[in-house]
Design an enzyme around this catalytic site. Structure first.
Site, PDB file in Angstrom:
ATOM      1  CG  HIS A  56      -7.090  -6.292   2.771  1.00  0.00           C
ATOM      2  ND1 HIS A  56      -5.865  -6.017   3.335  1.00  0.00           N
ATOM      3  CD2 HIS A  56      -6.826  -6.721   1.509  1.00  0.00           C
ATOM      4  CE1 HIS A  56      -4.907  -6.273   2.454  1.00  0.00           C
ATOM      5  NE2 HIS A  56      -5.473  -6.688   1.341  1.00  0.00           N
ATOM      6  CD  GLU A  58      -7.887  -5.981   8.241  1.00  0.00           C
ATOM      7  OE1 GLU A  58      -6.880  -6.397   8.835  1.00  0.00           O
ATOM      8  OE2 GLU A  58      -8.187  -6.338   7.077  1.00  0.00           O
ATOM      9  CB  CYS A  86      -1.745  -4.637   5.433  1.00  0.00           C
ATOM     10  SG  CYS A  86      -3.133  -3.928   4.507  1.00  0.00           S
ATOM     11  CB  CYS A  89      -6.057  -2.418   6.833  1.00  0.00           C
ATOM     12  SG  CYS A  89      -6.684  -3.567   5.579  1.00  0.00           S
TER      13      CYS A  89
END
Length: 172
Positions: A56, A58, A86, A89
């Protein structure tokens, strides 16, 4: 630069990374780690390219910033993302000790800052993390909507994403 102007500036840069992800056939999300007004790291989603579910934007930004600082402790850093982080993260945000999170669009499926959970506010670590949402939310959300609409309507030529969604090769 005011806090609001700073947030707008860094979300714009994250949006540019999200647009790069869109063009690369990745879900268009971009993120930055910023310290004292300086960008330490910026990334976009790379899940399909790396075939790594943890890639991801992040997470990648946090990894890069930690590498640059030679420390997993990002105590005086902020994270900017185009989509609400999410649960995975937000766990990385908590563990890295980021002090402020600014994001654009809320995530109706997996939002872990406000939408479904408030993991950064109600965290077991008890660390105070400032969370600002809705910065350029419509632009961030429209980019995501456009990506998935293009994908559903066959306008995206992203074979890895198509395979993941179960679209047969003959329709590519």
């Amino acid at each position: 630069m005011t806090e609001n102007a700073k947030d707008l500036h860094f979300i714009e840069i994250a949006l540019n990374l999200a647009r790069e992800a869109y063009e690369a056939g990745e879900v268009p999300i971009g993120a930055l780690v910023v310290r004292k007004g300086e960008i330490l790291a910026g990334s976009r989603n790379e899940i399909e390219a790396s075939q790594d579910c943890t890639a991801h934007a992040e997470i990648l930004s946090i990894r890069k910033a930690s590498e640059l600082l030679h420390s997993w402790r990002l105590d005086d850093c902020e994270l900017y993302a185009t989509l609400e982080p999410c649960p995975m993260c937000t766990g990385a945000i908590l563990n890295s000790r980021i002090v402020r999170v600014v994001y654009g669009a809320r995530d109706r499926r997996l939002g872990a800052c406000h939408t479904h959970w408030a993991l950064l506010d109600q965290n077991p670590i008890g660390r105070k993390i400032e969370v600002i949402d809705g910065v350029r939310a419509s632009e961030c959300g429209e980019l995501l909507k456009s990506f998935f609409l293009d994908l559903r309507e066959g306008r995206r030529q992203t074979s890895k994403v198509r395979r993941a969604l179960g679209v047969p090769p003959e329709k590519v």
